[in-house]
Design an enzyme around this catalytic site. Structure first.
Site, PDB file in Angstrom:
ATOM      1  N   HIS A  95       0.894  -1.335   0.190  1.00  0.00           N
ATOM      2  CA  HIS A  95      -0.028  -0.023   0.000  1.00  0.00           C
ATOM      3  C   HIS A  95       0.921   1.119  -0.040  1.00  0.00           C
ATOM      4  O   HIS A  95       1.710   1.378   0.807  1.00  0.00           O
ATOM      5  CB  HIS A  95      -0.984  -0.149   1.324  1.00  0.00           C
TER       6      HIS A  95
ATOM      7  N   GLU B 275      -7.500 -12.581   5.483  1.00  0.00           N
ATOM      8  CA  GLU B 275      -6.445 -12.085   6.402  1.00  0.00           C
ATOM      9  C   GLU B 275      -6.799 -12.193   7.736  1.00  0.00           C
ATOM     10  O   GLU B 275      -6.187 -12.778   8.381  1.00  0.00           O
ATOM     11  CB  GLU B 275      -6.018 -10.616   5.927  1.00  0.00           C
TER      12      GLU B 275
HETATM   13  N1  ADE Z   1      -4.811  -1.375   4.403  1.00  0.00           N
HETATM   14  C1  ADE Z   1      -3.363  -1.117   4.458  1.00  0.00           C
HETATM   15  N2  ADE Z   1      -3.079  -2.308   4.815  1.00  0.00           N
HETATM   16  C2  ADE Z   1      -3.922  -3.204   5.100  1.00  0.00           C
HETATM   17  C3  ADE Z   1      -3.910  -4.585   5.418  1.00  0.00           C
HETATM   18  N3  ADE Z   1      -3.258  -5.215   6.097  1.00  0.00           N
HETATM   19  N4  ADE Z   1      -5.168  -5.086   5.462  1.00  0.00           N
HETATM   20  C4  ADE Z   1      -6.248  -4.430   5.036  1.00  0.00           C
HETATM   21  N5  ADE Z   1      -6.340  -3.149   4.667  1.00  0.00           N
HETATM   22  C5  ADE Z   1      -5.051  -2.512   4.623  1.00  0.00           C
HETATM   23 ZN    ZN Z   2      -2.666  -5.207   2.410  1.00  0.00          ZN
END
Ligand code: ADE
Ligand code: ZN
Length: 345
Positions: free
Chosen positions: A24, A205
């Site tokens: 990101h 995640e």
């Molecule tokens: N935005 C930045 N990092 C992130 C992550 N690990 N999971 C979800 N959104 C994000």
């Molecule tokens: Zn991410």
């Protein structure tokens, strides 16, 4: 392993040619640059100095990180800010063997504060052009929708992006995963695909395997971002293996956000050995303690992954990229040449 052997392996994995597919751009904002931008834009930060910023990087979970990350984004105001942020990331990435980067950006984080979409995209894109010229690192840009906001807001963002479509290869989905399933964004993804964008999504995640299924079946994504929860569902693993759907795993991130208790317990070794198309990435390197090469080194050490396994991860990173086939083949040959020169461990 002795000290010199360890430092040799470090250098081998840092120099290994690789693509980064999960970073990101807002998560590459280093504290020094954050303070410089705060000063030049007259933005107040809730920290007196860089050391206290770093002390705040102690997270309980994804949400506690996102709260800090979105607050820091307020220093990003002008074209130059997005340009400097992006070029600094590319410079660091280039020192860690990155030959190609597919970078996420979160436009809603900026447009909701009154920054123009064009300011964000133009600043980032100019730096990507300059990064390729100076460093030889190629890149693509992926627009992420914030999943804690509404599907209507995501659709408006997509419409705002259409005049910039040549700068953006794909759409993605990030932010708070729990209670924001992929199905919420089905219509937005239908429209994005109809407009010619490729698709990826963060899934599995913190969220359940069901969210990975939804990303595949309803959003029709080409890759899954993170995806480590897939190993809780053997049928899902079978599908991901048989179709070789790439997973952009981010080991340091998963430890910092307490998705896994420590690197030695990460399931990425199990995922690789099960035949999944695993890539290793940094996610938000300035917050999680390392860039992509550092993730290769730390993960290989903690899980005792062999050189051959790490060469496979590097190959996967190029074959899972959105580069044209000829470029993929050129990078794959570079990994093969490197592996032949270095040899197995
Ligand atoms: N935005 C930045 N990092 C992130 C992550 N690990 N999971 C979800 N959104 C994000
Ligand atoms: Zn991410």
């Amino acid at each position: 392993m002795g000290e010199s052997r360890e430092s040799l392996e470090h250098d081998v994995l840092i120099a290994l040619p690789k693509a980064e597919l999960h970073a990101h751009i807002e998560g590459t904002l280093e504290p020094a640059l954050m303070f410089e931008m705060a000063r030049r834009n007259g933005v107040d930060l809730p920290y007196p100095d860089e050391a206290s910023v770093r002390r705040a990087y102690n997270f309980e979970d994804l949400q506690s990180f996102l709260d800090v990350y979105y607050a820091a984004c307020k220093v990003l105001v002008t074209d130059d800010d997005f340009y400097d942020l992006t070029l600094e990331y590319l410079r660091r990435a280039a020192t860690q063997g990155v030959r190609h980067a597919e970078i996420f950006f979160d436009p809603q984080t900026h447009t909701d504060r009154g920054v123009e979409f064009a300011t964000v995209v133009n600043g980032i894109t100019s730096a990507l052009v300059e990064g390729e010229r100076q460093l030889g690192v190629t890149s693509r840009l992926i627009l992420c929708f914030l999943r804690h906001l509404s599907a209507e807001a995501a659709m408006e963002t997509l419409e705002t992006a259409l005049p910039h479509r040549d700068a953006i290869i794909a759409v993605g989905l990030d932010s708070s995963e729990k209670d924001n399933p992929p199905v919420k964004f089905r219509d937005v993804y239908d429209r994005a695909r109809a407009e010619g964008f490729l698709a990826v999504a963060h899934a599995g995640e913190e969220g359940p395997p069901e969210y990975i299924w939804q990303a595949l079946e309803l959003l029709e994504v080409q890759r899954i971002d993170h995806g480590l929860k897939c190993t809780d569902d053997e049928g899902l693993v079978d599908r991901l293996v048989s179709e070789q759907i790439p997973l952009t795993v981010c080991p340091f991130s998963n430890v910092k956000l307490r998705v896994v208790p420590e690197l030695r317990q990460h399931n990425v070794a199990q995922m690789l050995r099960r035949g999944l198309c695993v890539t290793i990435n940094s996610d938000d390197p300035s917050y999680f303690g390392g860039y992509v090469g550092d993730n290769y080194v730390g993960t290989a050490r903690a899980l005792d992954l062999s050189r051959d396994e790490m060469f496979r991860v590097a190959r996967n990173s190029f074959s899972a990229s959105f580069l044209p086939e000829a470029d993929k083949q050129r990078h794959l040959r570079a990994v093969d040449d490197y592996a032949a020169k270095i040899g197995a461990s």
